[in-house]
Design a protein around this motif. Sequence first.
Motif, PDB file in Angstrom:
ATOM      1  N   TRP A   1     -24.419  -7.210  -5.594  1.00 41.45           N
ATOM      2  CA  TRP A   1     -24.690  -7.207  -7.039  1.00 41.45           C
ATOM      3  C   TRP A   1     -23.944  -8.376  -7.654  1.00 41.45           C
ATOM      4  O   TRP A   1     -22.776  -8.611  -7.357  1.00 41.45           O
ATOM      5  CB  TRP A   1     -24.239  -5.888  -7.673  1.00 41.45           C
ATOM      6  N   TYR A   2     -24.643  -9.151  -8.506  1.00 40.23           N
ATOM      7  CA  TYR A   2     -24.076 -10.350  -9.106  1.00 40.23           C
ATOM      8  C   TYR A   2     -23.856 -10.115 -10.598  1.00 40.23           C
ATOM      9  O   TYR A   2     -24.804 -10.177 -11.389  1.00 40.23           O
ATOM     10  CB  TYR A   2     -25.019 -11.536  -8.879  1.00 40.23           C
ATOM     11  N   PRO A   3     -22.623  -9.841 -11.029  1.00 40.09           N
ATOM     12  CA  PRO A   3     -22.382  -9.464 -12.425  1.00 40.09           C
ATOM     13  C   PRO A   3     -22.533 -10.614 -13.423  1.00 40.09           C
ATOM     14  O   PRO A   3     -22.777 -10.348 -14.604  1.00 40.09           O
ATOM     15  CB  PRO A   3     -20.940  -8.941 -12.411  1.00 40.09           C
ATOM     16  N   TRP A   4     -22.386 -11.876 -12.975  1.00 44.91           N
ATOM     17  CA  TRP A   4     -22.455 -12.987 -13.918  1.00 44.91           C
ATOM     18  C   TRP A   4     -23.710 -13.810 -13.658  1.00 44.91           C
ATOM     19  O   TRP A   4     -24.314 -13.763 -12.584  1.00 44.91           O
ATOM     20  CB  TRP A   4     -21.208 -13.881 -13.802  1.00 44.91           C
ATOM     21  N   LYS A   5     -24.093 -14.580 -14.659  1.00 47.01           N
ATOM     22  CA  LYS A   5     -25.305 -15.389 -14.558  1.00 47.01           C
ATOM     23  C   LYS A   5     -25.170 -16.440 -13.461  1.00 47.01           C
ATOM     24  O   LYS A   5     -24.113 -17.036 -13.265  1.00 47.01           O
ATOM     25  CB  LYS A   5     -25.588 -16.069 -15.896  1.00 47.01           C
ATOM     26  N   ARG A   6     -26.290 -16.670 -12.747  1.00 45.65           N
ATOM     27  CA  ARG A   6     -26.374 -17.710 -11.729  1.00 45.65           C
ATOM     28  C   ARG A   6     -27.443 -18.721 -12.114  1.00 45.65           C
ATOM     29  O   ARG A   6     -28.153 -18.534 -13.095  1.00 45.65           O
ATOM     30  CB  ARG A   6     -26.728 -17.094 -10.366  1.00 45.65           C
ATOM     31  N   TYR A   7     -27.545 -19.793 -11.314  1.00 40.74           N
ATOM     32  CA  TYR A   7     -28.536 -20.826 -11.604  1.00 40.74           C
ATOM     33  C   TYR A   7     -29.939 -20.224 -11.540  1.00 40.74           C
ATOM     34  O   TYR A   7     -30.369 -19.715 -10.517  1.00 40.74           O
ATOM     35  CB  TYR A   7     -28.397 -21.967 -10.597  1.00 40.74           C
ATOM     36  N   ARG A   8     -30.639 -20.284 -12.664  1.00 39.73           N
ATOM     37  CA  ARG A   8     -31.989 -19.750 -12.805  1.00 39.73           C
ATOM     38  C   ARG A   8     -32.072 -18.240 -12.557  1.00 39.73           C
ATOM     39  O   ARG A   8     -33.130 -17.715 -12.267  1.00 39.73           O
ATOM     40  CB  ARG A   8     -32.956 -20.486 -11.871  1.00 39.73           C
ATOM     41  N   LYS A   9     -30.950 -17.552 -12.649  1.00 39.44           N
ATOM     42  CA  LYS A   9     -30.910 -16.106 -12.472  1.00 39.44           C
ATOM     43  C   LYS A   9     -30.067 -15.507 -13.583  1.00 39.44           C
ATOM     44  O   LYS A   9     -29.020 -16.045 -13.946  1.00 39.44           O
ATOM     45  CB  LYS A   9     -30.294 -15.725 -11.125  1.00 39.44           C
ATOM     46  N   GLU A  10     -30.530 -14.396 -14.122  1.00 43.71           N
ATOM     47  CA  GLU A  10     -29.764 -13.716 -15.149  1.00 43.71           C
ATOM     48  C   GLU A  10     -28.656 -12.875 -14.525  1.00 43.71           C
ATOM     49  O   GLU A  10     -28.651 -12.597 -13.326  1.00 43.71           O
ATOM     50  CB  GLU A  10     -30.693 -12.822 -15.990  1.00 43.71           C
ATOM     51  N   ALA A  11     -27.711 -12.460 -15.355  1.00 42.45           N
ATOM     52  CA  ALA A  11     -26.613 -11.630 -14.885  1.00 42.45           C
ATOM     53  C   ALA A  11     -27.126 -10.247 -14.505  1.00 42.45           C
ATOM     54  O   ALA A  11     -28.135  -9.766 -15.011  1.00 42.45           O
ATOM     55  CB  ALA A  11     -25.540 -11.524 -15.968  1.00 42.45           C
TER      56      ALA A  11
END
Length: 588
Positions: free
Chosen positions: A432-442
């Motif tokens: 699970w990715y809690p923070w925003k990534r490149y071209r991806k929302e949090a």
Amino acid sequence: MCRAIGGTVSLSLLVFLSMAPLKAQDLPASLVSLLEQREEQAGDAESWVQYYERLMQHPLNLNAASRRQLEETGLLSLFQVESVLAWRERYGAIRSATELSFVEGFSAETVAELRPFFSFGEPSSGKGASQTYSARFKKKWKQAGFSISSKGIYESEAFSAAAVIDNDPLERFPDFVSVSTRYKGFYAGDFTARFGQGLVLWKAFSLTAFGTPSSLARRGNGLQVRHSSSETGYFRGAGWSGEFGRFSASAFVSRTPVDARVVDGKYTSIATDGLHATEAERAKRHAMHEYVAGANLGYEAGRWRFGLTAAAYTYDKHNGRRVQDYNRYQQYDGPWGNLSVDFQGSLGSLRLFGEAAVDAHFAPAVLAGAIWSPSYSFETSLQLRCYSPSYIATHAGAWSTLSSVSNQIGATYAAQAILGAWTLRLNADIAWYPWKRYRKEAGGWGFKARIQAVRTFSGGAEGEVQLVWSGRPKAKVRISLPFGEAWQCGIRAEANTGGVAGYAEVRWKPSRRWDLSARATLWSAKDWDSRICFYERGVPESFLVENYYGKGIGAYLVVKYAPTRNVELWAKVQQGYCAYFVRIFIPG
């Protein structure tokens, strides 16, 4: 590395001042599978392959190796390691491959696969000196210029040295020069560093998490001389490692050149491809430097080891990159650093490991796991990790589904069971990715899994079925069939929702003098995301993991002829590609 290698002509010369042959093209199927995974994940395949090639050149003494050295190879399960140590303690040295097959956890098939990587000398026998030299030239048919890569390596018990020169087409000579030396515990020049589980310092290759259950636990080996021609992933300076009873210590300082675009005294981007053919690329070459100081203190008591790792680093240019939502927590300016504590140890058949770290702003990163290996027939492991979105560790190399060790909470599971002639493996990872990534929302999720079944038949035949989910489903079938002593045939097919590829190959090895192999491949994949990776056999000192996409038919032929015991002549012929290699073994 894949299709870019196609369409070249290469000439290589390798002089070995050693009688030990290098069987670089006979990697076991399990390692080939991991290599293909690393290529799909854009891993450091060169260092990965180079490690096992050198291990085959200088096999590890099974009777002199410590528990840690046996585990570092990544080839043995924890149960197999304990079986070897118990046999040595009770019966003494293991004198041959036949005797190894009597050790619990080592079938005849397993011994045959491991044989190139281990030797059976007496425990007191020291490591002899060896010298190697190689030079490789490549030329693309319709491209100006050529590339050259040359290496010289000397290794002995007390002293090691390596020198590398590497030039890509149209680069000014010499473009990249690397010199590494070690005298006992002192290092100078270029070197790598691996400590703990990699949350602070892991400047070298690592096994993928989709290997065996044992591979989830990293086995750092401190400072090491560097042999790679890659222009990134190393430290340049001086270091020292030593042991004092149960304590061990390492320390180093580094001033490493960095390719970067510098505007008004600030760097706006960092380049890692190592290309310096155009004026714009040459302007980035070594435009700034990174200063690093690192140290590790370890304590070992029986089957337990504890470590403390620290690193401080900074660039000699200020950060001028644009701050955006997806990279807000992956930038720093001025001095930075990390500190961690790690542990690894055994309780019977249970191995526990973990590391906890913080960066200069006290953002945390933690991972922990366990490996249970109660018998040869079963092994399982679980790793849990929690990396803060704002954790910054430039030189970390812990297992992560992203390009950095940050912004995820995840778990990785692996299991392996041997049921008679069947070997069953299961791997799964969820994050699970809690923070925003490149071209991806949090708040996004990621999941991938693999189920593998391998069946070994009498006479050496082998079959494999594999199902993988990594954003899309993928299936693989492989069959290997030996015919007599000289012939071996194989077929493989792989498919995903966007493409399919398959090949048939045959190998003829009637004697020590001759070794011929040929393969024909057919593929159809609609785009790069649907590509299928196949490992290809080649001449020594080279390897290829081909990315197949689009539509096509391909074939290659590899021929080895050894007129004497000390001379080998190799050639590979492929569509638009030829490679030639001469290897000479000189007693010494």
